[in-house]
Each structure stands twice: as structure tokens, then as C-alpha cells.
Design an enzyme around this catalytic site. Sequence first.
Site, PDB file in Angstrom:
ATOM      1  N   CYS A   1      29.552  -0.449  -1.132  1.00  0.00           N
ATOM      2  CA  CYS A   1      29.346   0.963  -0.795  1.00  0.00           C
ATOM      3  C   CYS A   1      28.224   1.534  -1.655  1.00  0.00           C
ATOM      4  CB  CYS A   1      30.630   1.774  -0.977  1.00  0.00           C
ATOM      5  SG  CYS A   1      31.127   1.924  -2.693  1.00  0.00           S
TER       6      CYS A   1
ATOM      7  N   CYS B   1      28.226   1.167  -5.469  1.00  0.00           N
ATOM      8  CA  CYS B   1      27.731  -0.113  -6.011  1.00  0.00           C
ATOM      9  C   CYS B   1      26.218  -0.035  -6.207  1.00  0.00           C
ATOM     10  CB  CYS B   1      28.040  -1.263  -5.049  1.00  0.00           C
ATOM     11  SG  CYS B   1      29.789  -1.501  -4.701  1.00  0.00           S
TER      12      CYS B   1
ATOM     13  N   CYS C   1       2.180 -39.869 -14.279  1.00  0.00           N
ATOM     14  CA  CYS C   1       3.090 -40.014 -15.412  1.00  0.00           C
ATOM     15  C   CYS C   1       3.889 -38.725 -15.613  1.00  0.00           C
ATOM     16  CB  CYS C   1       2.310 -40.349 -16.684  1.00  0.00           C
ATOM     17  SG  CYS C   1       1.196 -39.014 -17.179  1.00  0.00           S
TER      18      CYS C   1
ATOM     19  N   CYS D   1       2.076 -35.413 -16.007  1.00  0.00           N
ATOM     20  CA  CYS D   1       1.647 -34.742 -14.764  1.00  0.00           C
ATOM     21  C   CYS D   1       2.745 -33.815 -14.255  1.00  0.00           C
ATOM     22  CB  CYS D   1       1.321 -35.763 -13.679  1.00  0.00           C
ATOM     23  SG  CYS D   1      -0.014 -36.900 -14.112  1.00  0.00           S
TER      24      CYS D   1
ATOM     25  N   ASP E   1     -11.518  15.171   7.718  1.00  0.00           N
ATOM     26  CA  ASP E   1     -12.894  14.748   7.415  1.00  0.00           C
ATOM     27  C   ASP E   1     -13.629  14.627   8.750  1.00  0.00           C
ATOM     28  OD1 ASP E   1     -15.047  13.620   5.816  1.00  0.00           O
ATOM     29  OD2 ASP E   1     -14.562  11.750   6.848  1.00  0.00           O
TER      30      ASP E   1
ATOM     31  N   ASP F   1     -11.297   8.693   6.317  1.00  0.00           N
ATOM     32  CA  ASP F   1     -11.413   7.247   6.513  1.00  0.00           C
ATOM     33  C   ASP F   1     -12.407   6.580   5.574  1.00  0.00           C
ATOM     34  OD1 ASP F   1     -13.837   8.171   7.558  1.00  0.00           O
ATOM     35  OD2 ASP F   1     -13.924   6.551   9.031  1.00  0.00           O
TER      36      ASP F   1
ATOM     37  N   ASP G   1     -13.349   9.789   0.587  1.00  0.00           N
ATOM     38  CA  ASP G   1     -12.167  10.609   0.888  1.00  0.00           C
ATOM     39  C   ASP G   1     -10.980  10.265  -0.014  1.00  0.00           C
ATOM     40  OD1 ASP G   1     -13.447  11.857   3.064  1.00  0.00           O
ATOM     41  OD2 ASP G   1     -12.976  10.162   4.366  1.00  0.00           O
TER      42      ASP G   1
END
Length: 807
Positions: A19, A22, A87, A90, A503, A702, A706
Site C-alpha cells: 500500500c 509502504c 589467463c 584476463c 518564439d 525551438d 530559447d
Amino acid sequence: MEKGLEQQQTTLQITGMTCAACANRIEKGLNKLEGVSGANVNFALEQASVTFDSTKTNLVQMEQKIEALGYGTVKDAADFQITGMTCAACATRIEKGLNKMSGITKATVNLALETAHVEFTASQVSVADMVNKVKQLGYGAVPKQEQQETGDHRQKELRNHKIKLITSAILSLPLLWAMVSHFSFTSFIWLPDLFMNPWFQLALATPVQFIIGRQFYVGAYKALRNGSANMDVLVALGTSAAYFYSLYQTIQSLNSPAHHEVALYYETSAVLITLILLGKLFEILAKGRTSEAIKTLMGLQAKTATVIRDGQEISVPIEEVIVKDIIVVKPGEKIPVDGEVIQGASSVDESMLTGESIPVDKRTGDPVFGATINKNGMLRIEATKVGRETALAQIIKVVEEAQGSKAPIQRVADAISGIFVPIVVGIAILTFLVWYFAVEPGSFSSALEKAIAVLVIACPCALGLATPTSIMAGSGRAAELGILFKGGEHLEATHRIQTIILDKTGTVTNGKPELTDVITTSGTQEDSFLRLVGSVERNSEHPLAEAIVKGIKERGIELLETEQFEAIPGYGVRAIVEGKELLVGTRKLMVQYGVNAEDAFEMMSRLEEAGKTSMLVAIDGTYAGMVAVADTIKDTSKEAVARLKNLGIEVIMITGDNERTAKAIAAQAGIDQVLAEVLPEGKAAEVKKLQAAGKKVAMVGDGINDAPALATADIGMAVGTGTDVAMEAADVTLMRGDLNSIPDAIFMSKRTMANIKQNLFWALAYNVIGIPIAALGFLAPWLAGAAMALSSVSVVLNALRLQRIKL
């Protein structure tokens, strides 16, 4: 993100929440961790979004904290086949390299099997990132299988829940049968004597109470251990009271010859648990539907790509495509990743990203986006963005973050749910005492029944789900319509907008102006004049500069290299070409550099009154001529402005352009107020002026210039066809590049907020009405349980109505 960056954000999938209480407890616990600057737990999504300082805490510590609070986390996992190891050193090197990556909680490499197992958080790191890391270390890695643990976890949880529900229903049915047969109007129902035997009822009720109902005891214990209470506490108290009272009566019946005549409430506890499980099942199924938008977006991604490697066309999984790959896209195929067309021409359906149904023509040099559909021509594209960097991946990320965020209105529900359970327990105890001592003195069973009904009628779940489910459904539906809200707070705030600043270039207009006029002084050769102007302007990214360069190139004029170039924001540009100093820009630029260009001002004014933008040109300090470009307004701008005005919103256009040109464009769009000749840094100042007057302001733009204004406004809206910088600074992204998306966004905000208020009202009203009815004795416990189970479902179903909204 790499670990060098201190502030990071991650998303953790949480298990065990029952709920809103929690979710609140986990949120508080995470916020107390050193280095955590913000934690937000979404009960509906079962996710925690955490912003933290990686130098002070990490994912492991967060997971440990969540586990200490009594909950669990789900980790994504992936297995790889590793090549090139020789090895143990690595294996160690790969292991260390992977473990250093942000988002990886544990990586183990097995040298003998040549495999690696990695546990990670998908919001921070992808399988492709891990493959690339291993390659950087000098080895190879091939994903054996990508275990999407989150999806598996959800399916597994659903499957287990169904098994529990079916088992509980089978065991509870005889108890319910016995209870129903007690009513006078059901006396005709045949009832086996065995069903009335207390010991038989005990045998049926016990596994339901302690095996199937174990989750409620575990949840209640965890909550109480951490000093709080949740729905599990109410369920555990109510069902335990009914069960243990019945057990006491059953033991007492040993002394009674008519042992099956004693008052038993086994059916109350068993049927309650069954009904709560049924309600939870509906809730899980409904909550799954609220994230349909994300699933739909993810389903859009192409699974493979045809890549040219070593001169051959080969099909590879989308995860193996890398930047600079050349990809062949045939007609009808999905474009796999973001890229640029390098060969071919076609039209591309971008409706899945922008909501715009008309296909967009693509030629060499044009950008294309992953998940869009190539309609009729073959294209060769060069991959520019792959994996989590593509436009679709960014959209999915924005929607996920929005769905996981909290709207401010949710604080009301959080505050109530935090004190809800203790109050309900108090009311239940008071109810028991009043019935036992005043209403029916000495009747323990009757008082207990009323107290149990109070405990189970109360439901903090409905309160906890009221806001997040609406935010999920509303933001998901908005995304399908090409409107991306970055968070619940922005979805809430958008409907309060009073003033919108637009704009001009690229927002109100198409942003694709054309060169219309070239005027030179006597003695200045036009081709030579244009060669110098074009050579200067090709260094600028401004749309007007691009229009000038394009127009000059179309006249077949070759351009030159510039020796120096300087952009002067709001004024124009200065450059040196072939040893000559050129100034291209406004009247103010000429004045600033002492150029006498007054004779040109009258012609310039006439061009501006016609809606054209003119730029004066000076060569070596002497006025040489002017060029003019014209931009056209978008077809939908006038309609969108009218819609905004009908909503009672003040519309203002802002531009760095001169006042005459700006007013000519504004008049075409139906905009009455214009702020012209505003420098880029001045746009944010204009926003602040309106805010200082007490207005809620939205800025729509855009371009890069801006971004400050977008960030300053109460709501920043970036037109999706614009720059990444603008979209990053904005609160809402309008993918279509159509101003009609602004009233659409306001409409979605209003509808979502109305839906949230409906949910909160019904969740509160349900408890305010239901608890007194139960306390007065008008509700049997099993009916109270059914009502409690259905309250959460009704809230989620109401939220789902947002997914069917039509604009």
C-alpha cells in the site's frame, strides 16, 4: 553515465509493497541515506527513482536499505560468452572493468566456462554498453541471453498470485456455503453436516490464514518493526481476530454436546483473505494496463538492421549496430536507428514519433529516426545515434520518468496515508468497546464482528493509487499524441498557464525562410556581393543565414573560406573574407561599427512591412547593400492561436527580429502582442517580467537561444523539431512541431488533474462513508472486505479512462 559524474539518477524495481504506506516508508528511508538528494517511490509502478551523489553512496547501499526496511529489489541480469581470455588475469580485468560501470551491482567472470554473469540496473546501463566495455578492454562479448528480470518478475508474481487465489477460493467455498445457509431466505440450500463441524472448518481456514495469508503477517511484521503501519496490519489484525476467536470457540465446543452450534467466524477470515487476493489480482492486471504506452513504444523498435560490412549486406541484431555503420533500408521496412540519408530518396512515416500522419520526404543529407517506416524508396543511411541515444529511446526515457514521478497533489494522499492505519485501528478498538459495553453489553462476538468490519473496510491502497495511476495513464496517452511531459509536476502545472510566449522563427513560422531580395549600391557587382555574403553566413547556424546561403548556392555562386568569423547575438555577424571586413546584420550593428547606412533604412522598412527580414551589409566599413528573406507561418499557427485565445490564454510572440517584420508575421497568425528586437538573453528577462506581474507563464521555442527562457518559465515547451538543447531545458516537448499541440497539452493536463481529483475524492469518500457504516454494524466483515478490495480496482479503472481520450 560514468562514475566520474557525481550526481546520478537510477531507478530500482521494488517488491513487497502492499500500500501507499509502504511506498512512503521506503521513500523516507532512502532520503535519509547520505548522498541521496531525492528519492521518489511510485506505488503503482513499484519503482523508486533516486538522485544521488556517487561519491557518497551507491546502488548496493540503496538495495541494502530497502531490504533492511523489509522489501526487496529486482535486478536485471545478463549472461555473456567472453572471447579472447588467456589467463585468470584476463578474467579479473574484465570483472573489474564491468564492476566499475555505473548501474552494475555485480559482475562475475568464469575463465573455465568463458562466461560472464552481470546484475545491473537497466535505467543506467544497457547490454550494448557492457559489450562495448569488454571490447574496450581488448576482449569480445556476445550476449547469451538477455534476462528481462523485471518482466519475468511481474509474470511470476501474477502466476503465483493466481495460484494463491484459486487455492484460497477452493478452501473458502465450503465455509462460505455454511455461512450462506444460515440466512432464512437460503434455507432451501442443501448443506452437508460436515460443513458445520468446527474442526472441519478449522482444517479449511488454517491453511488460508497462515499459508496463503502469510504475506499479510510478514508485511505487518516488517511495517511494525520499522515503526509504521500499513494495509497488512489491518488485514492481519482483522482476520486474526476472527480466526483466533473461532479457534477459542472450537476448543470450548469440546465441552458442548452440540459443538457445531457455537458462533464461529472462520468464514470471515478465509473469505476476507480470498476477496483481498481477488481485488489485488484485478489491481495488478489494471496497473499493468496503465503502462501500455511504454510497451507500445518499445514494440516500435526494429529488431534487426541490414548493415554493409566488408562490402556485404548482412542482417545483425539492432544491439550490434554502431555509430557510422551504413544501413540499407528497403521500402516498407522500419528504419532501425537514428541516422542521416547518404543515398536515395523516399517518404518516411514518422507518425509513431510525432503523431503527424503525413509522410515526410527524405533526401540526401536529411535526418531519419529509428522506428519510423520507409514508405516507397530504398535508402542508405549512416547511423548517427544508436541504443539509448536514439530519439525513440529518449522518448521512452522521458515517459518512464514522467510516469514514475509525483505530482504535488500527491502530497495530500501521502500525508493522509501516513497516519491512516493507526487512526483506523483506534476507531476499531473504540467500536469494539462501545458495542461490548454499551450497545450489546457482554456480547463479545458481536462487538468483535463490528471491529473486524471497521478494520477491513478501510483501504489506504485506493489513496496511494489515486495519483500515480492517473499520471501514468495521462502521460502515456499524451506521449501517444506526440506530447511528452517530463514529470508529474509539469503535467499538473500546465493547466494553470495564463500567458504563453511563442518564439517566432521555427515555432510560429516554418523556420525555413527563403532569400527573396538582393539590393546593392551602385558600383557593387551583385555576384561578387553575394559571394562575400554567402561565405560569411555559411558559418552561422541561424535559420536566416541558412536561407541566404541556400539562395546564393542556387544561383550557382561558389563560396569562399572565411579568415575570421564572429557571431554577435541579436545584432548579426562580423567576418573577414579575402582580406575584406564584412558586417551582416541589423541597424544596430551598423551603428555599433560606425557604418553610415541611413539611406537604406527606408527600403529596409518597406521590406519589413511586407513581413520580410532584411539584413544590411557593410564591406570595409562602407554600406554595400542588403539581402532580405521571408519566412511563412505554419498552416496550423492561426488555428492554434485562436484555440488558445478561446481558452482565455494571453498569447505573445517574441523575436529578435525587428518590430515591423514581427508585427507582420504576428498579424498573419492572429497574435496581438509582440515583443520584438529581443536579444537571446533578454527572452528570459521578459518571462520574469510577466511572472513578476503574477502570471503563470509558458514559453514555447525551438532554438538554442530559447533554452534560458524555457528554463525560466513556469512551463517550458520545446517544439520537437528543434534542437536537443531546447528539448533538454523544457518541461514539455511537442513532437509534432505543430502549435495545436499547446492547447492539446493544456487539455490533457486538465483532464488528468480532473481524473486525479475524482480518484482522491472517491478514495476519501469511500473511507469516510464506509468506516462509520461498518462501526454502526450495517456491514458484515466479508462485505466490508469485498468493498475494500473493489475500491482500489475502481480507482485504477477510472484512471484508465484517460487512455481513451480523443483530442
